[in-house]
Design an enzyme around this catalytic site. Structure first.
Site, PDB file in Angstrom:
ATOM      1  N   PRO A  81     -10.060  -3.658  13.843  1.00 31.22           N
ATOM      2  CG  PRO A  81     -11.334  -1.741  13.357  1.00 31.22           C
ATOM      3  CD  PRO A  81     -11.441  -3.157  13.881  1.00 31.22           C
ATOM      4  N   PRO A 118     -15.326  -6.767  14.473  1.00 28.71           N
ATOM      5  CG  PRO A 118     -14.005  -8.640  14.907  1.00 28.71           C
ATOM      6  CD  PRO A 118     -14.317  -7.616  13.874  1.00 28.71           C
ATOM      7  NE  ARG A 151      -5.898  -4.331  20.617  1.00 24.98           N
ATOM      8  CZ  ARG A 151      -6.630  -5.328  20.144  1.00 24.98           C
ATOM      9  NH1 ARG A 151      -7.423  -5.132  19.125  1.00 24.98           N
ATOM     10  NH2 ARG A 151      -6.587  -6.532  20.661  1.00 24.98           N
ATOM     11  NE  ARG A 194     -12.922  -6.080   8.401  1.00 25.64           N
ATOM     12  CZ  ARG A 194     -11.943  -6.708   9.042  1.00 25.64           C
ATOM     13  NH1 ARG A 194     -10.776  -6.888   8.463  1.00 25.64           N
ATOM     14  NH2 ARG A 194     -12.141  -7.157  10.257  1.00 25.64           N
TER      15      ARG A 194
END
Length: 128
Positions: free
Chosen positions: A2, A37, A42, A73
């Site tokens: 994300p 992950p 960022r 998700r």
């Protein structure tokens, strides 16, 4: 993914402690490695110099966060992460809320698989 983007008005730049807030939101996202992950996380902040809040008669401020994630998700995971992020931001900004008028908001943007392009070798460091 994300990515989290935090926009904030320049009238709070000396009080917001933006580097600390970015660290905290990254820590929240890192705490969900089964959802995101680590190598894709960022965060960044954009200080706004040109803005208007409400009727413009006061020195109002705002902070708006945008969490951008890839598709796929579970809704329950998205709610859990967003709740945690918003609570973290609320806690970080609590002293500002006690001193001034401030609007805090956050939105979730979910990209479709079509039209999203990524290349990232940072993941390799975490997959060892």
């Amino acid at each position: 993914m994300p990515h989290i983007i935090i926009e904030y008005t320049d009238n709070i730049k000396d009080e917001i402690q933006i580097d600390g807030l970015l660290r905290k939101v990254n820590d929240v996202l890192i705490s969900y490695p089964s959802i995101f992950p680590i190598g894709g996380i960022r965060s960044r902040a954009i200080e706004l110099k040109h803005y208007r809040v409400a009727d413009g008669t006061e020195d109002d401020a705002f902070v708006h966060a945008i969490l951008k994630i890839g598709a796929g998700r579970q809704d329950s995971d998205k709610i859990k992460v967003c709740d945690h992020l918003f609570e973290t931001m609320e806690s970080h900004l609590a002293s500002l809320f006690s001193k001034r008028y401030l609007a805090l908001s956050m939105e979730l943007t979910e990209f479709s698989d079509v039209g999203t392009y990524k290349k990232n070798n940072i993941h390799n460091r975490y997959n060892k």
